[in-house]
Write a protein that holds these residues in place. Structure first.
Motif: not given
Length: 187
Positions: A40-48, A75-84, A86-95
């Motif tokens: 099945c398809p899988i997407i990874f949202f990851q804090g750098e 999708v890797v988010y620079p400057g993020e850890a475990h749990g995002f 930054k508002d823009v990263n939270i929004r982008q991960s949900l969208d």
């Protein structure tokens, strides 16, 4: 357990068992050791900067399912850890989740204009095993599903000076030429 930070390093002892004494249990439960069964398809949202689930683990999983041909994205988010945070990263991960699921289910899917696009690996919008036709129009290459009628742009090749319609005519939106379109005569 070896890749995580000090606080989490003993957490798995209570969930799985002590490492390395229970190494076989760890191997049996590690997703990377079961990629062959992933379909099945899988997407990874990851804090750098994630110390709980380090980036290298997400990269390894993504590479493995991508190599298997499964629809995936990392999708890797620079400057993020475990749990995002930054508002823009939270929004982008949900969208991004909505975009990914809509894509998987064959629904029209786009990211909001003010967010970065999410690239998908192994994306095929046509039906599995569907016969395909191919067409090139003005340098754009299309793949067409013969059963579904889905048209998918697969590339672009600059046609240079080549033209499909040698002239632009206001009175003929499709182009054409007077010689071809002239009325036939018996002369």
């Amino acid at each position: 357990a070896r890749d995580t930070h000090k606080f989490e390093s003993r957490y798995l002892d209570s969930l799985i068992g002590r490492y390395p004494e229970e190494e076989e249990v760890y191997k049996a439960r590690s997703p990377i050791n079961h990629v062959t069964s992933f379909e099945c398809p899988i997407i990874f949202f990851q804090g750098e900067d994630d110390k709980v689930v380090p980036l290298n683990q997400a990269q390894e999983m993504h590479a493995a399912v991508k190599a298997k041909g499964v629809l995936t994205s990392l999708v890797v988010y620079p400057g993020e850890a475990h749990g995002f945070r930054k508002d823009v990263n939270i929004r982008q991960s949900l969208d991004g989740e909505l975009f990914f699921f809509n894509t998987v289910f064959g629904l029209k899917a786009t990211m909001p204009d003010d967010l970065d696009e999410i690239s998908l690996d192994n994306f095929d919008p046509l039906l599995p095993g569907e016969p395909r036709s191919y067409a090139m129009i003005d340098g754009y290459m299309f793949e067409i599903g013969r059963e579904s009628g889905i048209v998918h742009q697969v590339g672009y090749e600059d046609p240079g000076n080549a033209a499909y319609f040698p002239e632009d005519r206001i009175d003929r939106p499709s182009g054409g030429s007077e010689a071809i379109d002239a009325p036939e005569t018996l002369d």
